[in-house]
Design an enzyme around this catalytic site. Structure first.
Site, PDB file in Angstrom:
ATOM      1  N   GLY A  56       0.837  -1.043   0.061  1.00  0.00           N
ATOM      2  CA  GLY A  56      -0.018   0.107   0.149  1.00  0.00           C
ATOM      3  C   GLY A  56       0.595   1.055   0.303  1.00  0.00           C
ATOM      4  O   GLY A  56       1.876   1.438   0.324  1.00  0.00           O
ATOM      5  N   CYS A  83       5.532  -6.238   1.675  1.00  0.00           N
ATOM      6  CA  CYS A  83       5.806  -4.782   0.956  1.00  0.00           C
ATOM      7  C   CYS A  83       5.492  -3.834   2.946  1.00  0.00           C
ATOM      8  O   CYS A  83       5.409  -4.019   3.714  1.00  0.00           O
ATOM      9  CB  CYS A  83       5.257  -4.004   0.285  1.00  0.00           C
ATOM     10  SG  CYS A  83       6.493  -2.761   0.032  1.00  0.00           S
ATOM     11  N   TYR A  84       3.685  -3.532   2.416  1.00  0.00           N
ATOM     12  CA  TYR A  84       3.736  -2.136   3.556  1.00  0.00           C
ATOM     13  C   TYR A  84       2.829  -3.261   4.293  1.00  0.00           C
ATOM     14  O   TYR A  84       2.956  -3.651   5.739  1.00  0.00           O
ATOM     15  CB  TYR A  84       2.045  -1.419   3.119  1.00  0.00           C
ATOM     16  CG  TYR A  84       1.488  -0.694   4.150  1.00  0.00           C
ATOM     17  CD1 TYR A  84       1.670   0.529   4.526  1.00  0.00           C
ATOM     18  CD2 TYR A  84       0.516  -1.329   4.380  1.00  0.00           C
ATOM     19  CE1 TYR A  84       1.498   1.146   5.398  1.00  0.00           C
ATOM     20  CE2 TYR A  84      -0.446   0.005   5.990  1.00  0.00           C
ATOM     21  CZ  TYR A  84       0.342   0.848   6.208  1.00  0.00           C
ATOM     22  OH  TYR A  84      -0.236   1.069   6.912  1.00  0.00           O
ATOM     23  N   HIS A 171       7.837  -7.963  -3.899  1.00  0.00           N
ATOM     24  CA  HIS A 171       6.501  -8.844  -4.190  1.00  0.00           C
ATOM     25  C   HIS A 171       6.868  -9.713  -4.998  1.00  0.00           C
ATOM     26  O   HIS A 171       7.236  -9.705  -5.932  1.00  0.00           O
ATOM     27  CB  HIS A 171       6.549  -7.092  -5.813  1.00  0.00           C
ATOM     28  CG  HIS A 171       6.023  -5.675  -4.536  1.00  0.00           C
ATOM     29  ND1 HIS A 171       4.470  -5.639  -4.610  1.00  0.00           N
ATOM     30  CD2 HIS A 171       6.237  -5.066  -4.462  1.00  0.00           C
ATOM     31  CE1 HIS A 171       4.302  -4.633  -3.388  1.00  0.00           C
ATOM     32  NE2 HIS A 171       5.504  -3.824  -3.102  1.00  0.00           N
ATOM     33  N   GLU A 173       3.628 -10.915  -6.501  1.00  0.00           N
ATOM     34  CA  GLU A 173       3.107 -11.678  -7.124  1.00  0.00           C
ATOM     35  C   GLU A 173       3.449 -10.871  -8.240  1.00  0.00           C
ATOM     36  O   GLU A 173       2.561 -11.452  -9.614  1.00  0.00           O
ATOM     37  CB  GLU A 173       1.920 -10.750  -6.913  1.00  0.00           C
ATOM     38  CG  GLU A 173       1.740  -8.850  -7.027  1.00  0.00           C
ATOM     39  CD  GLU A 173       3.018  -8.418  -5.347  1.00  0.00           C
ATOM     40  OE1 GLU A 173       3.449  -9.170  -4.743  1.00  0.00           O
ATOM     41  OE2 GLU A 173       2.180  -7.184  -4.855  1.00  0.00           O
ATOM     42  N   SER A 225     -24.870  -8.324 -22.912  1.00  0.00           N
ATOM     43  CA  SER A 225     -25.408  -7.063 -23.652  1.00  0.00           C
ATOM     44  C   SER A 225     -24.215  -7.258 -24.332  1.00  0.00           C
ATOM     45  O   SER A 225     -23.875  -6.251 -26.031  1.00  0.00           O
ATOM     46  CB  SER A 225     -23.966  -6.303 -22.297  1.00  0.00           C
ATOM     47  OG  SER A 225     -22.854  -6.746 -22.558  1.00  0.00           O
ATOM     48  N   GLY A 226     -23.616  -8.589 -25.263  1.00  0.00           N
ATOM     49  CA  GLY A 226     -22.815  -8.857 -25.975  1.00  0.00           C
ATOM     50  C   GLY A 226     -21.208  -8.608 -26.089  1.00  0.00           C
ATOM     51  O   GLY A 226     -20.299  -9.166 -27.047  1.00  0.00           O
ATOM     52  N   GLY A 227     -21.577  -9.123 -24.629  1.00  0.00           N
ATOM     53  CA  GLY A 227     -19.895  -8.894 -24.416  1.00  0.00           C
ATOM     54  C   GLY A 227     -19.807 -10.038 -23.199  1.00  0.00           C
ATOM     55  O   GLY A 227     -20.561 -10.857 -22.841  1.00  0.00           O
ATOM     56  N   VAL A 228     -18.619 -10.601 -22.760  1.00  0.00           N
ATOM     57  CA  VAL A 228     -18.010 -11.505 -22.521  1.00  0.00           C
ATOM     58  C   VAL A 228     -18.771 -12.149 -21.010  1.00  0.00           C
ATOM     59  O   VAL A 228     -19.361 -13.441 -20.889  1.00  0.00           O
ATOM     60  CB  VAL A 228     -17.164 -12.078 -21.890  1.00  0.00           C
ATOM     61  CG1 VAL A 228     -15.849 -11.154 -21.273  1.00  0.00           C
ATOM     62  CG2 VAL A 228     -15.999 -13.471 -21.896  1.00  0.00           C
ATOM     63  N   ASP A 229     -18.940 -11.046 -20.334  1.00  0.00           N
ATOM     64  CA  ASP A 229     -19.183 -11.490 -18.804  1.00  0.00           C
ATOM     65  C   ASP A 229     -20.979 -11.827 -18.748  1.00  0.00           C
ATOM     66  O   ASP A 229     -21.265 -13.118 -18.356  1.00  0.00           O
ATOM     67  CB  ASP A 229     -19.024  -9.802 -18.421  1.00  0.00           C
ATOM     68  CG  ASP A 229     -17.823 -10.198 -17.825  1.00  0.00           C
ATOM     69  OD1 ASP A 229     -16.856 -10.815 -18.123  1.00  0.00           O
ATOM     70  OD2 ASP A 229     -17.408  -8.521 -17.315  1.00  0.00           O
ATOM     71  N   LYS A 370     -11.337 -12.213 -14.420  1.00  0.00           N
ATOM     72  CA  LYS A 370     -12.277 -11.876 -15.791  1.00  0.00           C
ATOM     73  C   LYS A 370     -11.115 -13.000 -16.609  1.00  0.00           C
ATOM     74  O   LYS A 370     -12.036 -13.805 -17.455  1.00  0.00           O
ATOM     75  CB  LYS A 370     -11.366 -10.376 -16.578  1.00  0.00           C
ATOM     76  CG  LYS A 370     -11.914 -10.171 -18.031  1.00  0.00           C
ATOM     77  CD  LYS A 370     -13.148  -9.198 -17.852  1.00  0.00           C
ATOM     78  CE  LYS A 370     -13.953  -9.532 -19.213  1.00  0.00           C
ATOM     79  NZ  LYS A 370     -14.412  -8.638 -19.179  1.00  0.00           N
TER      80      LYS A 370
END
Ligand code: XMP
Length: 512
Positions: A56, A83-84, A171, A173, A225-229, A370
Site C-alpha cells: 500500500g 511490502c507495507y 513483491h 506477485e 450486452s454482447g460482452g463476455v461477462d 476476467k
C-alpha cells in the site's frame, strides 16, 4: 453463493492487490479480498486458511496509517505480509521501521539467507525480485528472524515459524520477481496446507447447483450486452435451468458494424434460449440530441437503458429472478464490500431488481476475475470469438464520437472502425483494444480536384493487461497506410486520419 475456503487478502490500497488474488487462484487456491478495515466477524466469515496483507502507498508511521484488527494475528492462521503488509506486521509486533538509505525501486537482487525456511524452500540462493519501497524494517520484532536481504535492505524477508507469521519486502506477485510464484506456492501449500482444488470445472458444477437451489422451479431474466461477462453468465444459467431463462438484448444504436446481429446469432445458435432483441436506437439517439459532455452521455444512456429494460421486462410478463454478469473486480471496486473505497461506480442496472419486483438477484460470476470468466466460457462451450472479444464500453460508439452526436458522425466512426478491425486482424497484429474515434476537428483537404472540409478520424490501438495502464501498439507503417487509404477512400465525410500515440496515463484509452 457459498464460497470455498482459501486465502484472504487484506487490501491496503496497493496497486498489486488484485494481482496477488489472481496469482493465488492461478495456483489452484481460492482467494478473496477484503479492505484492511474489515472487522473480525467479516474476516472469520471467510474461514481463511491463510491471510496475506497487501502492499500500500502509506507509511506505518503516518498518524492515521491504515492498520488491521490485531486479532488477525491471534486467529492461528498463517499470515504473509507483503511490502507495507510486512512493515505493518513488524510495527504491530514492536519492531523499528525507518526510511531506507536509498529508495529501492524495480529489479533487485535478493539473497536468501535461510534456505531451510518453509517460505523459501526450493528457491535459488539469489533471486531477482521486484522492489518498490521507501520504508523498511530495520530492527526485527522479537521472535522473528531475517531470512533474506538485499544490499540496501538488511531485512528483505522475515519469519516467525512458530507463530506462522512471514513478511517479504519485495513483491512475489509480479512477473518480474523471478521465483515469486514459487514463494507464493510455498506459503499456500507448505505453510497454509491449502489444496489446489479451485478449478473452473468445479466452480461451474458448484454454481450450477447453487443456481438450481436459488431458482427452484422459477424463471430468470438476464440482460445480455454482447460482452463476455453477460454471455458466460447466461451460459451458466442455461446449463442450470434451461428454457426457464429469458435473455434481453437492448440495442442502443451505438454498436459496432454488424455487432447486434452477431450477438443474437452466436447466442441463439449456442444456447437455444428465448432471446428478446430490442432495437431502441431511435429513442437513445433522441435522448442524446445536443449533449456534448461525456459523463452526461453516459448518464443518459444508463437511464434510457434502465427504462427500456423495465418496459421490455413488463411486456414479457413476470419473471421471478434477475441475473447479471457482475465479476469480482466490479465487486471489489464498487465498494460493495464493507469498508472498501469506491473507486468507480459499478455500471449495472442499479435498483432494477427491486423496482421490478424480482425475488432475487443472481450474479453467478461475482467471485471470478476476467481471465477466469474466459476460461469458464470456453468450458461451457462458448465460441472463442465471443470469449476473447476485446472490451467494448457500455455506451458504445456514443463515446467515440467526440462532442455532439449526429447520425453521420456515428456512421463515420462505425465504418472506419470496421476497416481498422479488418486490417488489424488481416495483418495478425496482437493488441488488447483497438478502435477509431471521430475527433471533433474538421479540416481542409483536396480529393480529386475538389476542395473538401471534413472530419478527422483517429486510430487508437493499445496493449494492456488490466486496462488501468496501457501502451500504444507500434502498428507497422504499411498497416497504417492501408487503413488510412481505405478509410479515406471508403468512408464518406472524413478526409484525414491521425494515429494516437499517447499511453495511459496520461491519456485514457477512450477519448471520452
Ligand atoms: P479508459 O478510457 O478509462 O478505459 O482508459 C478503460 C477500459 O474501460 C472501458 N470503458 C468503459 N466500459 N462503460 C464501460 O462498460 C464505460 O462507460 C467505459 N468507459 C471506458 C474502455 O473501453 C477500456 O477498455
Amino acid at each position: 453463493m457459498n464460497q470455498p475456503q482459501g486465502i484472504l487478502i487484506l487490501d491496503f490500497g496497493g496497486q498489486y492487490t488484485q494481482l496477488i488474488a489472481r496469482r493465488v487462484r492461478e495456483c489452484g487456491v481460492y482467494s478473496s479480498v477484503l479492505p484492511y478495515a474489515a472487522d473480525m466477524e467479516a474476516i472469520r466469515q471467510e474461514h481463511p486458511l491463510g491471510i496475506i496483507l497487501s502492499g500500500g502507498p502509506a507509511s506505518v508511521l503516518d498518524s492515521n496509517a491504515p492498520t488491521i484488527c490485531p486479532g488477525v494475528f491471534e486467529m492461528g492462521v498463517p499470515v504473509l505480509g507483503i511490502c507495507y503488509g510486512m512493515q505493518l506486521m513488524a510495527h504491530l509486533h514492536g519492531a523499528l521501521i525507518e526510511r531506507g538509505q536509498q529508495r529501492e525501486y524495480g529489479r533487485t537482487l535478493v539473497s536468501m539467507d535461510d534456505m531451510e525456511s518453509e517460505l523459501l524452500q526450493g528457491m535459488k540462493a539469489t533471486n531477482t525480485c521486484w522492489m518498490s519501497h521507501t520504508w523498511q524494517v530495520t530492527k526485527l520484532p522479537s521472535g522473528f528472524k531475517t531470512i533474506a536481504h538485499t544490499p540496501n535492505c538488511p531485512i528483505a524477508a522475515m519469519s516467525n515459524p512458530f507463530r506462522r507469521l512471514y513478511g517479504v519486502q519485495f513483491h512475489p506477485e509480479v512477473t518480474h520477481s523471478e521465483e515469486g510464484m514459487k514463494l507464493l506456492q510455498n506459503f499456500l501449500f507448505n505453510i497454509c496446507h491449502a489444496s489446489a482444488d479451485w478449478t473452473m470445472e468445479a466452480y461451474a458444477e458448484r454454481t450450477i447447483d447453487q443456481i438450481r437451489e436459488q431458482v427452484g422451479d422459477g424463471t430468470v431474466l438476464l440482460g445480455l450486452s454482447g460482452g463476455v461477462d453477460s454471455a458466460v453468465a447466461a451460459a451458466l444459467l442455461y446449463r442450470a435451468i434451461g428454457s426457464r431463462l429469458t435473455c434481453v438484448y437492448v440495442d442502443h444504436g451505438f454498436m459496432r458494424s454488424a455487432e447486434s446481429d452477431e450477438v443474437v446469432n452466436i447466442f441463439t445458435k449456442t444456447f437455444p434460449v428465448e432471446l428478446k432483441a430490442v432495437d431502441a436506437s431511435e429513442r437513445f439517439f433522441t435522448a442524446l440530441q445536443g449533449v456534448t459532455e461525456p459523463e452526461q452521455k453516459r448518464k443518459i444512456i444508463g437511464r434510457e437503458f434502465v427504462d427500456v429494460f423495465k418496459e421490455v421486462s413488463l411486456s414479457l410478463g413476470k419473471r421471478d429472478h434477475f441475473a447479471q454478469g457482475t465479476i469480482y473486480p466490479d465487486v471489489i471496486e464498487s465498494g460493495s464490500i464493507k469498508g472498501s473505497a469506491v473507486i468507480k461506480s459499478h455500471h449495472n442496472v442499479g435498483g432494477l431488481p427491486a423496482e421490478l419486483g424480482f425475488t432475487s438477484l443472481i450474479e453467478p460470476l461475482r467471485m471470478l476475475f476476467k481471465d477466469e470468466v474466459r476460461q469458464l466460457g470456453l468450458k461451457l462451450g462458448l465460441p472463442k470469438s465471443l470469449v476473447y472479444r476485446q472490451p467494448f464500453p457500455g455506451p458504445g460508439l456514443a463515446i467515440r464520437v467526440i462532442g455532439e452526436l449526429t447520425r453521420e458522425k456515428v456512421q463515420i466512426v462505425r465504418d472506419s472502425d470496421r476497416i481498422l478491425r479488418q486490417e488489424i486482424e488481416a495483418a495478425g497484429i496482437k493488441a488488447s483494444q483497438y478502435f477509431t474515434v471521430l475527433t471533433g476537428a474538421k479540416s481542409v483537404g483536396v480529393m480529386g480536384d475538389e476542395r473538401t472540409y471534413a472530419y478527422a478520424v483517429a486510430i487508437r490501438a493499445v496493449t494492456t493487461d488490466d486496462f488501468m495502464t496501457a501502451d500504444v501498439v507500434r502498428l507497422p507503417w504499411e498497416t497504417i497506410d492501408r487503413i488510412s487509404a481505405r478509410i479515406i477512400g471508403e468512408v464518406s465525410g472524413c478526409n484525414r486520419v491521425l494515429y494516437d500515440v499517447t499511453t495511459k496515463p496520461p491519456a485514457s484509452i477512450e477519448w471520452e
